[in-house]
Design an enzyme around this catalytic site. Sequence first.
Site, PDB file in Angstrom:
ATOM      1  N   SER A   1      34.029  91.636  36.481  1.00  0.00           N
ATOM      2  CA  SER A   1      33.369  91.049  35.306  1.00  0.00           C
ATOM      3  C   SER A   1      32.890  92.114  34.322  1.00  0.00           C
ATOM      4  CB  SER A   1      32.181  90.186  35.755  1.00  0.00           C
ATOM      5  OG  SER A   1      32.611  89.135  36.582  1.00  0.00           O
TER       6      SER A   1
ATOM      7  N   HIS B   1      27.464  93.030  33.470  1.00  0.00           N
ATOM      8  CA  HIS B   1      27.917  92.290  32.292  1.00  0.00           C
ATOM      9  C   HIS B   1      27.455  92.966  31.003  1.00  0.00           C
ATOM     10  CE1 HIS B   1      28.626  88.140  34.387  1.00  0.00           C
ATOM     11  NE2 HIS B   1      29.193  89.142  35.030  1.00  0.00           N
TER      12      HIS B   1
END
Length: 254
Positions: A129, A180
């Site tokens: 991610s 993230h």
Amino acid sequence: MFVRTESFKQFIRLYPIVTSLIAIQLAIWVLILLFPFGEDIIYQWGVGFNPLIHEGQYWRLVTAIFIHDPNGIMHVLFNCFSLVLFGPALEQMLGKFKFLFVFLFTGIFGNFFTYIMEPTQFTIHFGASGAIYGILGLYLYMIFFRKHLIDPSSSQIIVVILVIGVLMSFFRPNINIAAHIFGLIGGFALGPIIVKNVQAFNPWRKRRVRDDSSVSFDPNRWNKRRIPWKKYLTPLLWGLIVLLGLLGLIGGIL
């Protein structure tokens, strides 16, 4: 720009790095899930675990990018589907080596700050991610400073996905927020260096153009009146990929 019109074979030929990254992630997930040595060796020795990184096992900053939740398929499918959507255009624009560098750098960058913020936290972290947000971060740089490289509709898609993704990162449980956010920052920060002398995405670049200007007689034309199963194989494969991606997206939202 983010609408895939290539056949399965064309996709593999045109975007070898994206294809390889997806294949590696899926293969590792299957090995961990189905074989005992997968969890004993790959999972235990590859996931991000800050206390062990603190002791010098720095390879985990890299290996954790390619490892996903062995107890659920949605995690790996969502990241692979994101690569299918957002990776090809960037691989063509940057070239193979620059694209691979962006993916690895932003993934490591996100994992590094996951470690820096809480070096003794006993939480396992894994997944691509951070690298996916790094790719989106580079697109975000183009939106602000290289508008000629990305069309308005694609810009809107990136902004909407980033807003939703960042908000979900804070409100959903068990999300590596640091990976993230800092993956996104890393991708944006690479913009001034990586985007130099880059051309806008062209879906027809490097595709083979078939010349049908001449008509020739085919003596085997009668033998070709069989069921054209090969014609339906590629749409079927792409339909399966889209279905799996949508399942991953739904699993990421719920």
